[in-house]
Design an enzyme around this catalytic site. Structure first.
Site, PDB file in Angstrom:
ATOM      1  N   GLU A 294      76.972  11.272 -17.263  1.00 31.87           N
ATOM      2  CA  GLU A 294      76.732  12.713 -17.232  1.00 31.87           C
ATOM      3  C   GLU A 294      77.569  13.449 -18.276  1.00 31.87           C
ATOM      4  O   GLU A 294      77.112  14.409 -18.881  1.00 31.87           O
ATOM      5  CB  GLU A 294      77.004  13.277 -15.834  1.00 31.87           C
ATOM      6  CG  GLU A 294      75.957  12.894 -14.812  1.00 31.87           C
ATOM      7  CD  GLU A 294      74.554  13.372 -15.189  1.00 31.87           C
ATOM      8  OE1 GLU A 294      74.435  14.381 -15.899  1.00 31.87           O
ATOM      9  OE2 GLU A 294      73.584  12.725 -14.774  1.00 31.87           O
TER      10      GLU A 294
ATOM     11  N   TYR B 260      77.919  21.865 -13.135  1.00 33.44           N
ATOM     12  CA  TYR B 260      76.877  20.881 -13.452  1.00 33.44           C
ATOM     13  C   TYR B 260      77.362  19.455 -13.175  1.00 33.44           C
ATOM     14  O   TYR B 260      76.696  18.696 -12.453  1.00 33.44           O
ATOM     15  CB  TYR B 260      76.420  20.999 -14.926  1.00 33.44           C
ATOM     16  CG  TYR B 260      75.555  19.829 -15.271  1.00 33.44           C
ATOM     17  CD1 TYR B 260      74.221  19.814 -14.905  1.00 33.44           C
ATOM     18  CD2 TYR B 260      76.092  18.679 -15.866  1.00 33.44           C
ATOM     19  CE1 TYR B 260      73.427  18.697 -15.120  1.00 33.44           C
ATOM     20  CE2 TYR B 260      75.314  17.564 -16.083  1.00 33.44           C
ATOM     21  CZ  TYR B 260      73.980  17.580 -15.718  1.00 33.44           C
ATOM     22  OH  TYR B 260      73.220  16.474 -15.913  1.00 33.44           O
TER      23      TYR B 260
ATOM     24  N   ASP C 118      71.002  22.364 -15.674  1.00 31.63           N
ATOM     25  CA  ASP C 118      71.314  22.181 -17.095  1.00 31.63           C
ATOM     26  C   ASP C 118      70.148  22.798 -17.872  1.00 31.63           C
ATOM     27  O   ASP C 118      69.296  23.471 -17.285  1.00 31.63           O
ATOM     28  CB  ASP C 118      71.526  20.690 -17.419  1.00 31.63           C
ATOM     29  CG  ASP C 118      70.228  19.897 -17.355  1.00 31.63           C
ATOM     30  OD1 ASP C 118      69.229  20.426 -16.807  1.00 31.63           O
ATOM     31  OD2 ASP C 118      70.194  18.769 -17.863  1.00 31.63           O
TER      32      ASP C 118
END
Ligand code: SF4
Length: 358
Positions: A45, A128, A146
């Site tokens: 990520e 996020y 996102d």
């Protein structure tokens, strides 16, 4: 006019099963999806922010081979972590990953905690990343937004507003929070991102084959091309440096920046930022001291970064063999044999400057 949350509630019943079925059939085979182990998910990520998935696959595999656990990352030296990151850009991501790994060892026994609130206390974790790790690795109903999710939700729920505006961001997060509730929250979040990356793309989305087209408000209203509205372009800043190119046989003088700010912790040809209209020769003389002899400007290298235009004015420099302490802003400097340069963490802009310097 229904609110974003009401629209999300309405859409959820049909859209969730449609999108999850599509995800099961069409999801890309990515290495971190094989186990969804928290550490691998976290690294993926962080890498995926600002970087295309194809590039991330290569870097992620190398990174996990070299640093297979949080503890091994925490025990590594930052310069080795940055060395492996070379070419991915946005080096603050690597610095934060390294810092967070140390905190994880100190505070959580080397494991990622399974709560959004605890994840948010770690360096580099915003909403996020915390949402991604919590939902994908721990199956918590944690929302995430996102760029891909923002685009899909803007169209699916027909949400207006200019990207970056607080009210729009709040509406998107509120809608994402409603829609993540239910079974398989990690797959749901990934399915939304995957749809944005492969079907609901910025230009010419593939609405004809979209698994949620029957629920899409923008499609029904003929507003797909209008949503989301274009972003306001960011203000660009010009950064100009006078840069020293000093060689000794097949060695080049390189310096490692302090571990903060732009290019923090990375190796580079040492240089000093120039005020507008300042003279590069004089600035370099002051920066390197009286013993340095400043030669002519060799060339100018220009690079475009996300919010900045970078201008590097390269000057040939002679320095005494024995180096004094490094100049301001650097942790160390040394003569580096050319064959060792590839193993050092260095920005792409500086790699370009080195190639130009010959
Ligand atoms: Fe995006 Fe088109 Fe699917 Fe709507 S129908 S979600 S605009 S791809």
């Amino acid at each position: 006019m229904t609110s974003p949350v009401e629209r999300a509630r309405e859409a959820r019943r049909d859209v969730r099963p449609q999108l999850l079925r599509w995800f099961d059939r069409s999801k890309r085979d990515l290495p971190w999806r094989k186990s969804n182990a928290p550490y691998g998910v976290w690294v993926s990520e962080v890498m995926l922010q600002q970087t295309q998935v194809e590039r991330v696959v290569r870097y992620w595999t190398k990174f996990l081979e070299r640093f297979p656990t949080v503890k091994s990352l925490a025990a590594a030296e930052l310069k080795d972590v940055l060395g492996l990151w070379t070419g991915l850009g946005y080096y603050s991501r690597a610095r934060n990953l390294h810092l967070a790994s140390k905190e994880l060892v100190l505070r959580f026994g080397g494991e990622l905690p399974d709560s959004v609130d605890a994840l948010l206390t770690l360096p580099g974790f915003g909403r996020y990343t915390a949402g991604a790790v919590a939902s994908i690795a721990f199956e918590l109903e944690a929302p995430l937004v996102d760029g891909n999710v923002a685009r899909v939700l803007s169209r699916l729920l027909e949400l207006d507003g200019v990207p970056g505006e607080k009210a729009r961001e709040a509406a998107l997060w509120a809608a994402a929070e409603v829609m993540v509730e239910g079974a398989r929250p990690g797959d749901w979040n990934q399915a939304l991102m995957e749809l944005g990356a492969t079907v609901c793309v910025p230009q010419n989305p593939l609405c004809l084959v979209c698994p949620v087209r029957t629920s899409c408000r923008a499609l029904a209203a003929g507003r797909v091309d209008e949503l989301p509205r274009p972003k306001k372009p960011p203000k660009r800043k010009r950064l100009e440096f006078a840069v020293a190119v000093a060689k000794r046989g097949h060695e080049v003088l390189l310096a490692r920046r302090e571990e903060k700010g732009l290019f923090g912790g990375l190796w580079e040809l040492p240089g000093v930022e120039l005020a507008e209209g300042a003279d590069g020769d004089a600035a370099l003389q002051k920066f390197l001291g009286k013993k340095a002899s400043i030669g002519p400007e060799l060339t100018v290298v220009e690079r475009t970064l996300t919010h900045r235009d970078l201008v590097l004015r390269l000057h040939a420099i002679s320095l005494p063999k024995r180096l004094a302490k490094p100049p301001a802003g650097y942790l160390e400097w040394r003569w580096v044999p050319r064959e060792e340069i590839g193993g050092l963490g260095m920005s792409s802009a500086m790699q370009g400057a080195l190639a130009e310097a010959g």
